[in-house]
Design a protein around this motif. Structure first.
Motif, PDB file in Angstrom:
ATOM      1  N   LEU A  94      21.852  21.430  20.348  1.00  0.00           N
ATOM      2  CA  LEU A  94      21.183  19.897  20.029  1.00  0.00           C
ATOM      3  C   LEU A  94      21.320  19.644  18.427  1.00  0.00           C
ATOM      4  O   LEU A  94      21.804  18.355  18.321  1.00  0.00           O
ATOM      5  CB  LEU A  94      19.731  20.102  20.352  1.00  0.00           C
ATOM      6  CG  LEU A  94      18.989  18.849  20.305  1.00  0.00           C
ATOM      7  CD1 LEU A  94      19.604  17.540  20.864  1.00  0.00           C
ATOM      8  CD2 LEU A  94      17.487  18.789  20.572  1.00  0.00           C
ATOM      9  N   ASP A  95      21.111  20.249  17.644  1.00  0.00           N
ATOM     10  CA  ASP A  95      21.235  20.215  16.301  1.00  0.00           C
ATOM     11  C   ASP A  95      22.780  19.580  15.786  1.00  0.00           C
ATOM     12  O   ASP A  95      22.762  18.624  15.285  1.00  0.00           O
ATOM     13  CB  ASP A  95      20.882  21.394  15.201  1.00  0.00           C
ATOM     14  CG  ASP A  95      19.374  21.778  15.103  1.00  0.00           C
ATOM     15  OD1 ASP A  95      18.631  20.705  15.427  1.00  0.00           O
ATOM     16  OD2 ASP A  95      19.210  22.842  15.210  1.00  0.00           O
ATOM     17  N   ASP A  96      23.893  20.304  16.576  1.00  0.00           N
ATOM     18  CA  ASP A  96      25.137  19.805  15.960  1.00  0.00           C
ATOM     19  C   ASP A  96      25.423  18.637  16.923  1.00  0.00           C
ATOM     20  O   ASP A  96      26.039  17.708  16.359  1.00  0.00           O
ATOM     21  CB  ASP A  96      26.075  20.827  16.504  1.00  0.00           C
ATOM     22  CG  ASP A  96      26.100  22.042  15.708  1.00  0.00           C
ATOM     23  OD1 ASP A  96      25.529  22.138  14.495  1.00  0.00           O
ATOM     24  OD2 ASP A  96      26.842  23.151  15.865  1.00  0.00           O
ATOM     25  N   LEU A  97      24.879  18.319  17.936  1.00  0.00           N
ATOM     26  CA  LEU A  97      25.076  17.039  18.830  1.00  0.00           C
ATOM     27  C   LEU A  97      24.470  16.140  17.944  1.00  0.00           C
ATOM     28  O   LEU A  97      24.967  14.848  17.918  1.00  0.00           O
ATOM     29  CB  LEU A  97      24.370  17.062  20.089  1.00  0.00           C
ATOM     30  CG  LEU A  97      24.416  15.919  21.089  1.00  0.00           C
ATOM     31  CD1 LEU A  97      25.949  15.557  21.299  1.00  0.00           C
ATOM     32  CD2 LEU A  97      23.805  16.050  22.357  1.00  0.00           C
ATOM     33  N   LEU A  98      22.937  16.022  17.613  1.00  0.00           N
ATOM     34  CA  LEU A  98      22.508  15.044  16.629  1.00  0.00           C
ATOM     35  C   LEU A  98      23.229  14.701  15.382  1.00  0.00           C
ATOM     36  O   LEU A  98      23.437  13.603  15.175  1.00  0.00           O
ATOM     37  CB  LEU A  98      20.992  15.442  16.633  1.00  0.00           C
ATOM     38  CG  LEU A  98      20.280  15.393  17.769  1.00  0.00           C
ATOM     39  CD1 LEU A  98      18.784  16.012  17.231  1.00  0.00           C
ATOM     40  CD2 LEU A  98      20.204  14.299  18.545  1.00  0.00           C
ATOM     41  N   ALA A  99      23.903  15.728  14.886  1.00  0.00           N
ATOM     42  CA  ALA A  99      24.460  15.527  13.542  1.00  0.00           C
ATOM     43  C   ALA A  99      25.952  14.601  14.144  1.00  0.00           C
ATOM     44  O   ALA A  99      26.292  13.680  13.270  1.00  0.00           O
ATOM     45  CB  ALA A  99      25.005  16.916  12.933  1.00  0.00           C
TER      46      ALA A  99
ATOM     47  N   GLU B  15      37.248  14.069  14.494  1.00  0.00           N
ATOM     48  CA  GLU B  15      36.425  14.758  13.363  1.00  0.00           C
ATOM     49  C   GLU B  15      35.081  15.346  14.190  1.00  0.00           C
ATOM     50  O   GLU B  15      34.194  14.555  14.419  1.00  0.00           O
ATOM     51  CB  GLU B  15      35.863  13.825  12.131  1.00  0.00           C
ATOM     52  CG  GLU B  15      34.795  14.737  11.174  1.00  0.00           C
ATOM     53  CD  GLU B  15      35.461  15.873  10.404  1.00  0.00           C
ATOM     54  OE1 GLU B  15      35.226  16.907  10.575  1.00  0.00           O
ATOM     55  OE2 GLU B  15      36.629  15.550   9.822  1.00  0.00           O
ATOM     56  N   LEU B  16      35.085  16.526  14.542  1.00  0.00           N
ATOM     57  CA  LEU B  16      34.110  16.997  15.317  1.00  0.00           C
ATOM     58  C   LEU B  16      33.143  17.923  14.570  1.00  0.00           C
ATOM     59  O   LEU B  16      32.323  18.913  15.187  1.00  0.00           O
ATOM     60  CB  LEU B  16      34.865  17.563  16.527  1.00  0.00           C
ATOM     61  CG  LEU B  16      35.258  17.016  17.699  1.00  0.00           C
ATOM     62  CD1 LEU B  16      35.646  17.874  18.782  1.00  0.00           C
ATOM     63  CD2 LEU B  16      34.406  15.937  18.068  1.00  0.00           C
ATOM     64  N   GLY B  17      33.085  17.859  13.497  1.00  0.00           N
ATOM     65  CA  GLY B  17      32.449  18.478  12.388  1.00  0.00           C
ATOM     66  C   GLY B  17      32.122  20.056  12.735  1.00  0.00           C
ATOM     67  O   GLY B  17      33.062  20.831  12.778  1.00  0.00           O
ATOM     68  N   PRO B  18      30.730  20.359  13.126  1.00  0.00           N
ATOM     69  CA  PRO B  18      30.411  21.700  13.392  1.00  0.00           C
ATOM     70  C   PRO B  18      31.267  22.353  14.786  1.00  0.00           C
ATOM     71  O   PRO B  18      31.093  23.497  15.031  1.00  0.00           O
ATOM     72  CB  PRO B  18      28.940  21.780  13.534  1.00  0.00           C
ATOM     73  CG  PRO B  18      28.655  20.484  14.017  1.00  0.00           C
ATOM     74  CD  PRO B  18      29.656  19.374  13.359  1.00  0.00           C
ATOM     75  N   VAL B  19      31.718  21.652  15.573  1.00  0.00           N
ATOM     76  CA  VAL B  19      32.428  21.986  16.822  1.00  0.00           C
ATOM     77  C   VAL B  19      33.487  22.529  16.598  1.00  0.00           C
ATOM     78  O   VAL B  19      33.930  23.775  17.164  1.00  0.00           O
ATOM     79  CB  VAL B  19      32.609  20.807  17.783  1.00  0.00           C
ATOM     80  CG1 VAL B  19      33.126  21.445  19.118  1.00  0.00           C
ATOM     81  CG2 VAL B  19      30.985  20.405  18.069  1.00  0.00           C
ATOM     82  N   ALA B  20      34.376  21.938  15.881  1.00  0.00           N
ATOM     83  CA  ALA B  20      35.949  22.517  15.480  1.00  0.00           C
ATOM     84  C   ALA B  20      36.556  21.652  14.275  1.00  0.00           C
ATOM     85  O   ALA B  20      36.301  20.418  14.303  1.00  0.00           O
ATOM     86  CB  ALA B  20      36.810  22.309  16.784  1.00  0.00           C
TER      87      ALA B  20
ATOM     88  N   GLY C 105      40.120  29.048  21.575  1.00  0.00           N
ATOM     89  CA  GLY C 105      39.119  29.724  20.680  1.00  0.00           C
ATOM     90  C   GLY C 105      37.982  29.072  19.954  1.00  0.00           C
ATOM     91  O   GLY C 105      37.197  29.585  19.018  1.00  0.00           O
ATOM     92  N   GLY C 106      37.626  27.859  20.428  1.00  0.00           N
ATOM     93  CA  GLY C 106      36.476  27.047  20.188  1.00  0.00           C
ATOM     94  C   GLY C 106      35.421  27.196  20.936  1.00  0.00           C
ATOM     95  O   GLY C 106      35.191  27.767  21.883  1.00  0.00           O
ATOM     96  N   ALA C 107      34.701  25.931  20.686  1.00  0.00           N
ATOM     97  CA  ALA C 107      33.380  25.857  21.273  1.00  0.00           C
ATOM     98  C   ALA C 107      33.482  25.405  22.840  1.00  0.00           C
ATOM     99  O   ALA C 107      34.419  24.709  23.053  1.00  0.00           O
ATOM    100  CB  ALA C 107      32.703  24.713  20.536  1.00  0.00           C
ATOM    101  N   THR C 108      32.694  25.992  23.510  1.00  0.00           N
ATOM    102  CA  THR C 108      32.587  25.572  25.016  1.00  0.00           C
ATOM    103  C   THR C 108      31.269  24.724  25.168  1.00  0.00           C
ATOM    104  O   THR C 108      30.958  24.279  26.259  1.00  0.00           O
ATOM    105  CB  THR C 108      32.753  26.817  26.167  1.00  0.00           C
ATOM    106  OG1 THR C 108      31.659  27.677  25.564  1.00  0.00           O
ATOM    107  CG2 THR C 108      34.117  27.286  25.966  1.00  0.00           C
ATOM    108  N   ASP C 109      30.291  25.084  24.256  1.00  0.00           N
ATOM    109  CA  ASP C 109      28.960  24.463  24.342  1.00  0.00           C
ATOM    110  C   ASP C 109      28.595  23.982  22.836  1.00  0.00           C
ATOM    111  O   ASP C 109      29.450  24.051  21.996  1.00  0.00           O
ATOM    112  CB  ASP C 109      27.802  25.304  24.987  1.00  0.00           C
ATOM    113  CG  ASP C 109      27.866  26.542  23.803  1.00  0.00           C
ATOM    114  OD1 ASP C 109      28.277  26.671  22.910  1.00  0.00           O
ATOM    115  OD2 ASP C 109      27.011  27.608  24.499  1.00  0.00           O
TER     116      ASP C 109
END
Length: 170
Positions: free
Chosen positions: A148-153, A113-118, A141-145
């Motif tokens: 900070l908000d997503d990391l903290l979540a 579960e990577l939430g906002p990443v994928a 086709g997804g995130a490469t970065d």
């Protein structure tokens, strides 16, 4: 070198706590038998879970390393994620532990579960280098970065860091 994130008190608090912490998932999302925790191996019927491999029902999973840059900094975070792979890829990877050649590449589905990443089930490319290191994962086709908000979540969702420990949260 100064980072734009240096102005964010949450980033400074994270740095004071030792800096960016990598996130590891104990088991694939499909696994229903509880956490492995400190145990090196769990077997429930035919289902098996170890730190690098999982067999659950008719599904096979490999733990892989996904590296994402943190936007606004020169840092990155590494996720130890689970990827559902075809049987032939799984068993070829198992053979590397006995000295067999590593598969070159494979395509699987995200099972952490990577939430906002994928989203769960997102396509993941795996690159195998040698048996000494985890396969490297890349989201199709997804995130490469990551922000900070997503990391903290994700830190909070995985119990890595409590946002309250970082001061005020927006």
């Amino acid at each position: 070198m100064t980072s734009p994130l240096d102005l964010d008190p949450r980033w400074r608090a994270l740095q004071d706590m030792g800096g960016v912490m990598d996130i590891g998932f104990d088991h694939p999302s499909a696994w229903t038998h509880g956490e492995r925790g400190a145990e090196p191996f769990i077997k429930v019927g035919d289902d098996q879970l170890a730190s690098e491999l999982c067999r659950f029902s008719d599904q096979r999973f490999i733990c892989a390393a996904l590296t994402l840059a943190i936007r606004g900094s020169e840092d990155h975070v590494i996720f130890a994620i689970w990827v559902k792979v075809p049987d032939d890829c799984f068993y070829a990877y198992v053979e590397t532990f006995d000295g067999g050649p590593a598969p070159e590449t494979a395509v699987g589905k995200l099972s952490s579960e990577l939430g906002p990443v994928a989203p769960l089930g997102a396509a993941v490319a795996l690159t195998f280098s040698d048996r000494e290191s985890r396969p490297k994962a890349q989201l199709f086709g997804g995130a490469t970065d990551i922000s900070l908000d997503d990391l903290l979540a994700l830190y909070e969702a995985t119990g890595t860091v409590n946002r309250d420990d970082l001061g005020s949260v927006q």
